[in-house]
Motif scaffolding. Structure first.
Motif, PDB file in Angstrom:
ATOM      1  N   MET A 160       0.848  -1.080   0.030  1.00  0.00           N
ATOM      2  CA  MET A 160      -0.076  -0.011   0.084  1.00  0.00           C
ATOM      3  C   MET A 160       0.748   1.359   0.020  1.00  0.00           C
ATOM      4  N   ALA A 161       0.787   1.944  -1.194  1.00  0.00           N
ATOM      5  CA  ALA A 161       1.549   3.334  -1.227  1.00  0.00           C
ATOM      6  C   ALA A 161       1.052   4.379  -0.316  1.00  0.00           C
ATOM      7  N   ARG A 162       1.941   5.092   0.325  1.00  0.00           N
ATOM      8  CA  ARG A 162       1.471   6.447   0.930  1.00  0.00           C
ATOM      9  C   ARG A 162       1.912   7.533   0.052  1.00  0.00           C
ATOM     10  N   PHE A 163       1.263   8.364  -0.043  1.00  0.00           N
ATOM     11  CA  PHE A 163       1.566   9.755  -0.658  1.00  0.00           C
ATOM     12  C   PHE A 163       1.509  11.087   0.290  1.00  0.00           C
ATOM     13  N   VAL A 164       1.869  12.084  -0.017  1.00  0.00           N
ATOM     14  CA  VAL A 164       2.224  13.474   0.780  1.00  0.00           C
ATOM     15  C   VAL A 164       1.744  14.529   0.062  1.00  0.00           C
ATOM     16  N   ILE A 165       0.631  15.185   0.645  1.00  0.00           N
ATOM     17  CA  ILE A 165       0.274  16.501  -0.059  1.00  0.00           C
ATOM     18  C   ILE A 165       1.116  17.540   1.028  1.00  0.00           C
ATOM     19  N   GLU A 166       1.593  18.430   0.119  1.00  0.00           N
ATOM     20  CA  GLU A 166       2.366  19.525   0.690  1.00  0.00           C
ATOM     21  C   GLU A 166       2.139  20.882  -0.021  1.00  0.00           C
ATOM     22  N   GLY A 167       1.454  21.827   1.015  1.00  0.00           N
ATOM     23  CA  GLY A 167       1.060  23.288   0.755  1.00  0.00           C
ATOM     24  C   GLY A 167       2.029  24.179   0.992  1.00  0.00           C
ATOM     25  N   GLU A 168       2.553  24.931   0.100  1.00  0.00           N
ATOM     26  CA  GLU A 168       3.562  26.173   0.342  1.00  0.00           C
ATOM     27  C   GLU A 168       3.025  27.291   0.189  1.00  0.00           C
ATOM     28  N   TRP A 169       2.760  27.963   1.098  1.00  0.00           N
ATOM     29  CA  TRP A 169       2.464  29.638   1.084  1.00  0.00           C
ATOM     30  C   TRP A 169       3.366  30.561   0.427  1.00  0.00           C
ATOM     31  N   SER A 170       2.996  31.124  -0.503  1.00  0.00           N
ATOM     32  CA  SER A 170       4.038  32.066  -1.544  1.00  0.00           C
ATOM     33  C   SER A 170       4.513  33.326  -0.690  1.00  0.00           C
ATOM     34  N   GLY A 171       3.920  33.612   0.170  1.00  0.00           N
ATOM     35  CA  GLY A 171       4.208  34.770   1.021  1.00  0.00           C
ATOM     36  C   GLY A 171       3.979  36.097   0.098  1.00  0.00           C
ATOM     37  N   TYR A 172       4.392  37.108   0.696  1.00  0.00           N
ATOM     38  CA  TYR A 172       4.255  38.574  -0.129  1.00  0.00           C
ATOM     39  C   TYR A 172       5.804  38.702  -0.744  1.00  0.00           C
ATOM     40  N   ARG A 173       6.810  38.187  -0.186  1.00  0.00           N
ATOM     41  CA  ARG A 173       8.018  38.439  -0.900  1.00  0.00           C
ATOM     42  C   ARG A 173       8.584  36.710  -0.821  1.00  0.00           C
ATOM     43  N   SER A 174       9.465  36.419  -2.000  1.00  0.00           N
ATOM     44  CA  SER A 174      10.019  35.226  -2.071  1.00  0.00           C
ATOM     45  C   SER A 174      10.597  34.590  -0.679  1.00  0.00           C
ATOM     46  N   SER A 175      11.099  35.521   0.182  1.00  0.00           N
ATOM     47  CA  SER A 175      12.056  35.220   1.262  1.00  0.00           C
ATOM     48  C   SER A 175      10.970  34.568   2.450  1.00  0.00           C
ATOM     49  N   GLN A 176       9.609  35.114   2.042  1.00  0.00           N
ATOM     50  CA  GLN A 176       8.560  34.425   3.197  1.00  0.00           C
ATOM     51  C   GLN A 176       7.993  33.030   2.767  1.00  0.00           C
ATOM     52  N   SER A 177       8.153  32.475   1.642  1.00  0.00           N
ATOM     53  CA  SER A 177       7.859  31.368   1.277  1.00  0.00           C
ATOM     54  C   SER A 177       8.109  30.258   2.219  1.00  0.00           C
ATOM     55  N   ARG A 178       6.894  29.495   2.594  1.00  0.00           N
ATOM     56  CA  ARG A 178       7.337  28.252   3.461  1.00  0.00           C
ATOM     57  C   ARG A 178       6.398  27.167   3.458  1.00  0.00           C
ATOM     58  N   ILE A 179       6.718  26.171   3.950  1.00  0.00           N
ATOM     59  CA  ILE A 179       5.574  24.743   3.812  1.00  0.00           C
ATOM     60  C   ILE A 179       4.820  25.260   5.273  1.00  0.00           C
ATOM     61  N   VAL A 180       3.542  25.361   4.918  1.00  0.00           N
ATOM     62  CA  VAL A 180       2.615  25.429   5.974  1.00  0.00           C
ATOM     63  C   VAL A 180       1.539  24.322   5.996  1.00  0.00           C
ATOM     64  N   HIS A 181       1.376  23.370   5.065  1.00  0.00           N
ATOM     65  CA  HIS A 181       0.676  22.038   5.246  1.00  0.00           C
ATOM     66  C   HIS A 181       1.324  20.859   4.779  1.00  0.00           C
ATOM     67  N   ARG A 182       1.228  19.751   5.270  1.00  0.00           N
ATOM     68  CA  ARG A 182       1.863  18.546   5.203  1.00  0.00           C
ATOM     69  C   ARG A 182       1.097  17.554   5.690  1.00  0.00           C
ATOM     70  N   GLU A 183       0.448  16.470   4.717  1.00  0.00           N
ATOM     71  CA  GLU A 183      -0.472  15.385   5.265  1.00  0.00           C
ATOM     72  C   GLU A 183      -0.033  13.993   4.343  1.00  0.00           C
ATOM     73  N   VAL A 184      -0.144  13.060   5.082  1.00  0.00           N
ATOM     74  CA  VAL A 184      -0.285  11.868   4.556  1.00  0.00           C
ATOM     75  C   VAL A 184      -1.480  11.136   3.939  1.00  0.00           C
ATOM     76  N   ILE A 185      -1.536  10.818   2.670  1.00  0.00           N
ATOM     77  CA  ILE A 185      -3.038  10.540   2.384  1.00  0.00           C
ATOM     78  C   ILE A 185      -2.755   9.003   1.770  1.00  0.00           C
ATOM     79  N   THR A 186      -3.838   8.526   1.245  1.00  0.00           N
ATOM     80  CA  THR A 186      -3.994   7.371   0.270  1.00  0.00           C
ATOM     81  C   THR A 186      -3.799   7.596  -1.102  1.00  0.00           C
ATOM     82  N   GLU A 187      -3.402   6.452  -1.756  1.00  0.00           N
ATOM     83  CA  GLU A 187      -3.426   6.616  -3.228  1.00  0.00           C
ATOM     84  C   GLU A 187      -4.436   7.107  -3.910  1.00  0.00           C
ATOM     85  N   LYS A 188      -5.507   6.581  -3.278  1.00  0.00           N
ATOM     86  CA  LYS A 188      -7.044   7.131  -3.890  1.00  0.00           C
ATOM     87  C   LYS A 188      -7.282   8.572  -3.930  1.00  0.00           C
ATOM     88  N   ARG A 189      -6.844   9.205  -2.749  1.00  0.00           N
ATOM     89  CA  ARG A 189      -6.985  10.544  -2.536  1.00  0.00           C
ATOM     90  C   ARG A 189      -5.870  11.398  -3.422  1.00  0.00           C
TER      91      ARG A 189
END
Length: 93
Positions: free
Chosen positions: A1-30
């Protein structure tokens, strides 16, 4: 059974503010449903860039549940590019 990861990176107002704000393990179906979603755009011009990747074997993933409901709402639209106003029309008015 494979695991997958959703990552959300907020762009920020400047490139220096960019950062990962969401990370979640999900199923292959999702992962199949959400793989086309690439960005959620906020009214202030910033974006939450969403990506899906396959987790490495035995990879330890530190989950960050910052935007779970927002990503689920965007996923339900079936679009690859969504604005927050589309997801919450009552709040946009």
């Amino acid at each position: 059974m494979a695991r997958f990861v959703i990552e959300g990176e907020w762009s920020g107002y400047r490139s220096s503010q960019s950062r990962i704000v969401h990370r979640e393990v999900i199923t292959e179906k999702r992962a199949e449903r959400v793989k086309n979603l690439s960005a959620i755009v906020y009214t202030d011009g910033t974006c939450l860039y969403v990506s899906v990747r396959k987790a490495e074997p035995r990879e330890r993933i530190q989950e960050i549940h910052g935007y779970s409901s927002l990503i689920r709402q965007a996923e339900a639209t079936g679009k690859d590019y969504v604005t927050v106003a589309e997801l919450n029309p009552a709040r946009a008015a």
